[in-house]
Write an enzyme that holds these catalytic residues in place. Structure first.
Site, short mmCIF file in Angstrom:
data_model
loop_
_atom_site.label_atom_id
_atom_site.label_comp_id
_atom_site.label_asym_id
_atom_site.label_seq_id
_atom_site.Cartn_x
_atom_site.Cartn_y
_atom_site.Cartn_z
N LYS A 233 0.85 -1.18 0.00
CA LYS A 233 0.00 0.00 0.00
C LYS A 233 0.89 1.23 0.00
O LYS A 233 1.72 1.42 0.90
CB LYS A 233 -0.88 -0.02 1.23
CG LYS A 233 -1.81 1.18 1.30
CD LYS A 233 -2.88 0.97 2.32
CE LYS A 233 -3.83 2.14 2.34
NZ LYS A 233 -4.89 1.95 3.32
N ARG B 113 -11.29 9.44 1.21
CA ARG B 113 -11.24 10.13 2.51
C ARG B 113 -12.44 11.07 2.64
O ARG B 113 -12.92 11.29 3.75
CB ARG B 113 -9.90 10.84 2.68
CG ARG B 113 -8.78 9.80 2.84
CD ARG B 113 -7.40 10.36 2.97
NE ARG B 113 -6.41 9.27 2.93
CZ ARG B 113 -5.13 9.43 2.69
NH1 ARG B 113 -4.65 10.64 2.47
NH2 ARG B 113 -4.31 8.39 2.68
N LYS C 268 0.86 9.93 5.52
CA LYS C 268 1.02 8.57 6.03
C LYS C 268 2.37 7.98 5.63
O LYS C 268 2.53 6.77 5.57
CB LYS C 268 -0.14 7.71 5.53
CG LYS C 268 -1.50 8.26 5.97
CD LYS C 268 -2.63 7.28 5.67
CE LYS C 268 -3.97 7.84 6.18
NZ LYS C 268 -5.05 6.84 6.11
N LYS D 119 -2.04 -1.67 -4.14
CA LYS D 119 -2.93 -0.51 -4.07
C LYS D 119 -2.13 0.77 -4.11
O LYS D 119 -1.19 0.88 -3.33
CB LYS D 119 -3.71 -0.59 -2.75
CG LYS D 119 -4.61 0.57 -2.47
CD LYS D 119 -5.24 0.43 -1.13
CE LYS D 119 -6.04 1.69 -0.86
NZ LYS D 119 -6.35 1.87 0.51
N TYR E 105 -14.81 0.31 -7.89
CA TYR E 105 -16.11 0.95 -7.70
C TYR E 105 -16.99 0.80 -8.94
O TYR E 105 -18.18 1.11 -8.90
CB TYR E 105 -15.93 2.42 -7.31
CG TYR E 105 -15.10 2.58 -6.04
CD1 TYR E 105 -15.69 2.34 -4.80
CD2 TYR E 105 -13.75 2.90 -6.08
CE1 TYR E 105 -14.94 2.43 -3.64
CE2 TYR E 105 -13.00 3.00 -4.93
CZ TYR E 105 -13.59 2.77 -3.70
OH TYR E 105 -12.85 2.85 -2.57
C1 PBG Z 1 -7.68 2.83 5.01
C2 PBG Z 1 -8.08 2.71 3.60
C3 PBG Z 1 -7.92 3.67 2.61
C4 PBG Z 1 -8.44 3.13 1.45
C5 PBG Z 1 -8.90 1.85 1.74
N1 PBG Z 1 -8.65 1.60 3.07
C6 PBG Z 1 -7.44 5.06 2.69
C7 PBG Z 1 -6.13 5.33 3.28
O1 PBG Z 1 -5.31 4.43 3.44
O2 PBG Z 1 -5.88 6.47 3.60
C8 PBG Z 1 -8.47 3.83 0.14
C9 PBG Z 1 -9.41 3.31 -0.87
C10 PBG Z 1 -9.63 4.21 -2.03
O3 PBG Z 1 -9.01 5.28 -2.17
O4 PBG Z 1 -10.49 3.86 -2.84
N2 PBG Z 1 -8.57 2.16 5.88
#
Ligand code: PBG
Length: 337
Positions: A204, A214, A227, A258, A323
């Protein structure tokens, strides 16, 4: 005329790539990768209430759903043959605190949704995101301005067990704390959830493509800083492989990359390196980019969506969180991509 043909034959040595491409039937025969409904996971957003279908401005066409509406969505998804849903809660702001204690409420929004979906549609897989970001005023348990790794791991391991208790089939930790996969595996097994799998958000990245998500779960205004101290630098592919290797050792059943499209090389490397199923997450920013261009009439909706998903398959993704899942499943039911 004849001379020119002769010239090309001399250049190509009579090898012509276009022969195989000349007709629909031959293109179908030589097609290396296919997208089917079996490859799709549909992420949905949850909210408190009932009868609620609330649009998310940064993701036109995507809504937050109350639990009853999420059940309806699950029924539609199952009818279309979509194998699994992934759920993400927009937790009431009043329930969020410094430690994310609502994550440890066995009857919280995400667990209510899992139980309701599994009861109404037992044959659809439910994948739950375990992380503290929807429950805290930041993204985990903060100590001196830093996300405390081990305390966060302890909390999400307990939350994972509650998610499994509620009926989740796969736990998907998205937090990127060190050691979380092993800790969650141990906690699940100790609670008798040997059959509940773990889809690790293994690679990630600290990406700017999560912005619309968000907004969807109302964390954009809350995040303290970025992050980068726990997500992977978008510049680093080899580090991503090392992260994935640790998750495999700790017991991940599936690995996720991701975001998706900007990270096709990582998908390929992860797929080639480890013999485990790989998921790609076409994240909210990727959705928003495509959607914006489509809505402006700049891209052909069906073609560009199906192409983007097929390319993730070509890169090595066995399954894709998108999505667009429902829409893509509808198109795939009408005929090949
Ligand atoms: C964190 C989480 C995120 C996404 C899925 N799980 C956001 C992040 O890590 O800040 C992002 C998914 C997306 O952007 O479609 N629980």
């Amino acid at each position: 005329m004849t001379d020119k043909t002769h010239l090309v034959d001399e250049i190509t040595g009579h090898r012509r790539m276009r022969r195989n491409r000349k007709a629909d039937w031959s293109r179908r025969l030589i097609q290396e990768n296919r997208l089917t409904v079996d490859d799709l996971i549909w992420p949905i957003f949850l909210a408190e209430g009932s009868g609620l279908v609330e649009p998310i401005p940064a993701m036109p066409g995507v809504n937050r759903l109350s639990v009853d509406q999420a059940v309806e969505a699950a029924k539609r998804a199952a009818d279309l043959g979509i194998p699994a849903l992934a759920t993400f809660p927009n937790v009431d702001l009043g329930l969020r605190d410094d430690t994310g204690s609502e994550a440890l409420n066995a009857n919280n929004l995400i667990n209510q949704a899992t139980a309701a979906i599994k009861k109404a549609v037992p044959n659809i897989g439910v994948i739950t995101d375990v992380a503290l970001d929807p429950f805290t005023s930041h993204d985990g348990i903060l100590r001196d301005g830093i996300i405390a790794n081990d305390e966060t791991v302890e909390a999400i391991s307990r939350a994972a067990v509650m998610q499994a208790d509620a009926g989740a089939d796969i736990i998907a930790p998205s937090d990127m704390m060190d050691g979380r996969i092993g800790a969650i595996r141990q906690a699940l097994d100790a609670a008798g959830h040997q059959d509940v799998g773990i889809m690790s958000y293994a690679t990630k990245f600290a990406s700017s493509h999560y912005g619309p998500y968000r907004e969807a779960i109302s964390t954009s205004g809350l995040l303290k800083g970025d992050k980068k101290t726990y997500y992977i630098d978008p510049a680093n592919g080899t580090e991503a492989l090392r992260e994935a290797a640790l998750d495999v050792e700790e017991g991940a059943d599936m690995l996720m990359v991701k975001p998706g499209l900007p990270y096709l090389d990582v998908i390929r490397r992860v797929k080639d390196r480890f013999g485990v199923p790989v998921a790609a997450y076409q994240v909210s920013g990727e959705y928003a980019m495509l959607r914006a261009a489509i809505d402006n009439g700049w891209l052909d909706e069906r073609k560009v969506i199906l192409e983007s998903l097929l390319c993730l398959r070509r890169a090595g993704a066995d399954m894709i969180l998108t999505y667009f899942a429902k829409q893509a499943a509808q198109w795939l039911a009408e005929g090949p991509a």
